[in-house]
Design a protein around this motif. Structure first.
Motif, PDB file in Angstrom:
ATOM      1  N   TRP A  50      -9.493  -4.857   8.187  1.00  0.00           N
ATOM      2  CA  TRP A  50      -8.040  -4.908   8.353  1.00  0.00           C
ATOM      3  C   TRP A  50      -7.679  -4.620   9.798  1.00  0.00           C
ATOM      4  O   TRP A  50      -8.459  -4.022  10.560  1.00  0.00           O
ATOM      5  CB  TRP A  50      -7.320  -3.933   7.416  1.00  0.00           C
ATOM      6  CG  TRP A  50      -7.627  -2.481   7.672  1.00  0.00           C
ATOM      7  CD1 TRP A  50      -7.103  -1.672   8.652  1.00  0.00           C
ATOM      8  CD2 TRP A  50      -8.532  -1.655   6.935  1.00  0.00           C
ATOM      9  NE1 TRP A  50      -7.616  -0.406   8.566  1.00  0.00           N
ATOM     10  CE2 TRP A  50      -8.500  -0.368   7.506  1.00  0.00           C
ATOM     11  CE3 TRP A  50      -9.348  -1.879   5.820  1.00  0.00           C
ATOM     12  CZ2 TRP A  50      -9.266   0.689   7.030  1.00  0.00           C
ATOM     13  CZ3 TRP A  50     -10.121  -0.827   5.341  1.00  0.00           C
ATOM     14  CH2 TRP A  50     -10.060   0.441   5.950  1.00  0.00           C
TER      15      TRP A  50
ATOM     16  N   CYS B  23      -0.301  -4.355   7.750  1.00  0.00           N
ATOM     17  CA  CYS B  23      -1.702  -4.712   7.987  1.00  0.00           C
ATOM     18  C   CYS B  23      -1.970  -6.188   7.721  1.00  0.00           C
ATOM     19  O   CYS B  23      -1.427  -6.777   6.791  1.00  0.00           O
ATOM     20  CB  CYS B  23      -2.639  -3.883   7.102  1.00  0.00           C
ATOM     21  SG  CYS B  23      -2.693  -2.135   7.525  1.00  0.00           S
TER      22      CYS B  23
ATOM     23  N   ASP C  97       0.850  -5.270   3.174  1.00  0.00           N
ATOM     24  CA  ASP C  97      -0.423  -5.864   3.548  1.00  0.00           C
ATOM     25  C   ASP C  97      -0.341  -7.378   3.378  1.00  0.00           C
ATOM     26  O   ASP C  97       0.046  -7.876   2.309  1.00  0.00           O
ATOM     27  CB  ASP C  97      -1.570  -5.339   2.677  1.00  0.00           C
ATOM     28  CG  ASP C  97      -2.004  -3.930   3.036  1.00  0.00           C
ATOM     29  OD1 ASP C  97      -1.651  -3.452   4.137  1.00  0.00           O
ATOM     30  OD2 ASP C  97      -2.698  -3.310   2.215  1.00  0.00           O
TER      31      ASP C  97
ATOM     32  N   CYS D 160       0.844  -1.190   0.000  1.00  0.00           N
ATOM     33  CA  CYS D 160       0.000   0.000   0.000  1.00  0.00           C
ATOM     34  C   CYS D 160       0.881   1.243   0.000  1.00  0.00           C
ATOM     35  O   CYS D 160       1.784   1.372   0.829  1.00  0.00           O
ATOM     36  CB  CYS D 160      -0.920  -0.003   1.216  1.00  0.00           C
ATOM     37  SG  CYS D 160      -2.056   1.411   1.282  1.00  0.00           S
TER      38      CYS D 160
ATOM     39  N   THR E  26      -5.079  -8.074   6.339  1.00  0.00           N
ATOM     40  CA  THR E  26      -6.247  -7.636   5.587  1.00  0.00           C
ATOM     41  C   THR E  26      -7.101  -8.813   5.137  1.00  0.00           C
ATOM     42  O   THR E  26      -6.645  -9.961   5.100  1.00  0.00           O
ATOM     43  CB  THR E  26      -5.835  -6.833   4.338  1.00  0.00           C
ATOM     44  OG1 THR E  26      -5.382  -7.746   3.316  1.00  0.00           O
ATOM     45  CG2 THR E  26      -4.742  -5.820   4.651  1.00  0.00           C
TER      46      THR E  26
END
Length: 289
Positions: free
Chosen positions: A270, A282, A243, A181, A284
């Motif tokens: 998340w 994260c 992620d 991200c 997710t």
């Protein structure tokens, strides 16, 4: 601000390097994978990157801790330091090609991307024409930064590659590093979206539910896709985070906490965590495969 949006002060950007085509011996053992899809990588083709490497950049005194954590987080073995560049270590899945690496740096922890290129000079010129800036000398790689200041590399690499499948854990939950991200302040978000879409050649998909997010979907040959997030204010620089896609974000977060992560915030789809060296990432609900 939204709990997922975090701030980090601007960092001095040390010189980055990128992987060459090396085969590393495995130390340690990843979890048993299910299957692997073999594909051919030929660097960039017609302005499209076919593969992306994820680099976790770590201060020198924290490399060992970070390497052990991310090996446990991914289920991948730990390769020996690269013979020509001992500042690098690759995490090696039992099957499929390596794409997650750690780099020893003189600076704060961060994440950056490397893209294999079939023609470094042509791709450098193309990326500069799109708004990138060259920030390092040319070697087997070229270091650049995006219009918003996010460092990345293109590397002279053309190797057969197979996308690793997700690790399946004891409770049946699966997970894999499947997305990076790019977090951009509002004033830089549109330019970053435009740049990364053109730079990668990947298909754009806006979220109908969360207008602050836009995805860039790669060809099946790439182990990771990109997500671009618009932050809430204009403080700080453009940055990136990892992620993990998984079947159950709560089970995955619990597993990651058991191996040394801490939970920062929880959302419906998340959970933001922090690794032992302070870098946030994260868990997710994105599918891991």
């Amino acid at each position: 601000e939204s709990p997922r949006h975090w701030r980090r002060s601007a960092e001095r950007r040390p010189r980055q390097h990128s992987p060459t085509s090396l085969t590393m011996p495995i130390r340690g053992s990843p979890r048993q994978p299910e299957r692997s899809s073999t594909l051919a990588i030929s660097g960039s083709v017609d302005g499209m990157f076919r593969w992306a490497h994820v680099f976790i950049d770590v201060p020198a005194d924290r490399v060992a801790v970070a390497t052990e954590f991310w090996s446990a987080a991914t289920g991948y073995g730990i390769g020996d330091p690269w013979p020509s560049h001992p500042e690098f270590v690759s995490l090696l899945p039992r099957s499929g090609s390596r794409y997650v690496h750690l780099q020893r740096i003189d600076g704060a922890p961060r994440t950056h991307l490397d893209f294999p290129s079939a023609d470094l000079d042509a791709d450098t010129a193309r990326l500069v024409g799109l708004g990138a800036r060259v920030i390092g000398p040319r070697g087997l790689w070229q270091t650049l930064e995006s219009p918003g200041g996010l460092p990345f590399c293109i590397v002279d690499e053309a190797v057969p590659a197979a996308v690793p499948v997700s690790a399946r854990w004891a409770d049946g939950n699966r997970s894999r590093v499947c997305q990076v991200c790019i977090d951009a302040p509002p004033s830089l978000h549109a330019a970053e979206c435009e740049f990364w879409a053109a730079a990668t050649g990947w298909r754009e998909r806006d979220s109908p539910y969360d207008p602050e997010f836009a995805s860039l979907l790669p060809p099946e040959s790439s182990p990771v896709q990109l997500l671009l997030q618009r932050l809430d204010d204009n403080g700080g620089a453009v940055r990136a985070h990892i992620d993990l896609g998984c079947d159950d974000i709560h089970a995955e977060a619990a597993r990651l906490v058991d191996i040394g992560a801490t939970v920062v915030t929880r959302e419906e789809e998340w959970i933001v965590l922090r690794d032992p060296v302070g870098q946030e990432f994260c868990s997710t609900a994105r599918r891991p495969d």
